[in-house]
Design an enzyme around this catalytic site. Structure first.
Site, short mmCIF file in Angstrom:
data_model
loop_
_atom_site.label_atom_id
_atom_site.label_comp_id
_atom_site.label_asym_id
_atom_site.label_seq_id
_atom_site.Cartn_x
_atom_site.Cartn_y
_atom_site.Cartn_z
N GLU A 141 17.70 63.76 43.80
CA GLU A 141 16.31 63.37 43.57
C GLU A 141 16.25 62.53 42.29
O GLU A 141 17.04 62.70 41.38
CB GLU A 141 15.46 64.62 43.42
N LYS A 170 8.51 63.53 49.84
CA LYS A 170 8.47 64.93 49.44
C LYS A 170 7.10 65.55 49.71
O LYS A 170 6.06 65.02 49.28
CB LYS A 170 8.82 65.02 47.95
N CYS A 189 14.06 68.94 46.67
CA CYS A 189 13.83 69.82 45.52
C CYS A 189 12.87 70.98 45.78
O CYS A 189 13.24 71.95 46.44
CB CYS A 189 13.39 68.98 44.32
#
Length: 276
Positions: free
Chosen positions: A40, A114, A155
């Protein structure tokens, strides 16, 4: 398939980060990797909104994306760009935190924004509000990579098992989880959560990570946990990238997914229930 987890310690300067990333990708390919994954925030890690507005670009103008697509084509590899911070055309001006799967011809095979934003209070003095700068995605992505079906995540998504369940039930064999995981929460939860996602979904999980203290020209420097991980469908850790930048190679036997699912076919056993 030989995969490579690229572990970085990026700054808040995309131009300075790019040659370091390219060099590691070349090392990975030289080591025989046909699938290379970066973490990321591959282009920058910064909490300074003014700096982000100054240095980030839209997808079709982003120098990091353009260069890494060219590198994937030159090397003839599959490349997961863990995520890039990118400008959007959203009226509120928020950015996207976007992961890209790049094919061996340099084409963009899949994009994933995300979904879950890191809006947490790690301690009384350590507060994060990712949603103030980045707008969340709304769609889970399953990508065909030829050698495997890949479920994409980023994440903080790791803490939401329903996303990974949907991906596995849709056919994912490999789950990608690029991260810039917080140093405090990473020490407590990172490995446990990744192993859990692999076990409960009988998938490989490949999690390239940021590490160390990230130099910043503006704003407060951040620390990330490191320990890029490759975990097999039965839950064993196949590789751990430690705490320094570098390349970690791991060989994947995709037949292990079918073997694990034959032994414990839990992804077909979900049942509806009432309450609470």
């Amino acid at each position: 398939m030989r995969a490579a987890l690229v572990q970085l310690s990026v700054t808040d300067d995309p131009a300075a980060n790019l040659p370091v990333t390219v060099d590691f990708i070349r090392q990975a390919a030289a080591g025989g990797a046909g699938f290379v994954l970066t973490p990321e925030c591959t282009n920058l890690l910064s909490s300074d909104r003014a700096l982000q507005r100054a240095v980030l670009a839209h997808e079709d103008e982003d120098a990091t994306l353009s260069a890494l697509r060219a590198e994937a084509e030159r090397l003839g590899i599959w490349l997961l760009i863990g995520s890039l911070g990118l400008k959007t055309h959203d009226p509120d001006g928020r950015f996207a935190n976007r992961s890209f799967l790049i094919g061996p011809s340099g084409q963009i095979v899949a994009r994933y924004d995300k979904i879950h934003m890191f809006d947490v209070d790690v301690s009384p003095t350590e507060r994060y509000r990712e949603s103030e700068a980045y707008r969340p995605g709304t769609k889970a992505i399953l990508a065909e990579a030829g050698f495997a079906r890949i479920g994409m995540a980023i994440c903080y998504d790791l803490r939401f098992p329903q996303l990974f369940r949907r991906l596995a039930q849709a056919g994912a064999e490999v789950l990608t989880l690029p991260a810039a995981f917080n140093d405090t929460t990473g020490a407590a939860h990172w490995e446990s959560l990744i192993r859990a996602r692999a076990i409960e979904n009988t998938c490989f999980v490949l999690a390239p990570a940021q590490c160390g203290t990230h130099a910043a020209h503006a704003g407060k420097p951040r620390r990330t946990h490191g320990h890029s991980l490759a975990v097999a469908p039965w839950g064993e850790v196949l590789a751990d990238g430690g705490t320094e930048p570098g390349v970690t190679l791991v060989d994947l036997d995709l037949s292990r997914v079918a073997e694990a699912r034959a032994r414990v076919p839990s992804i077909t056993h979900d049942r509806g229930f009432d309450g609470p």
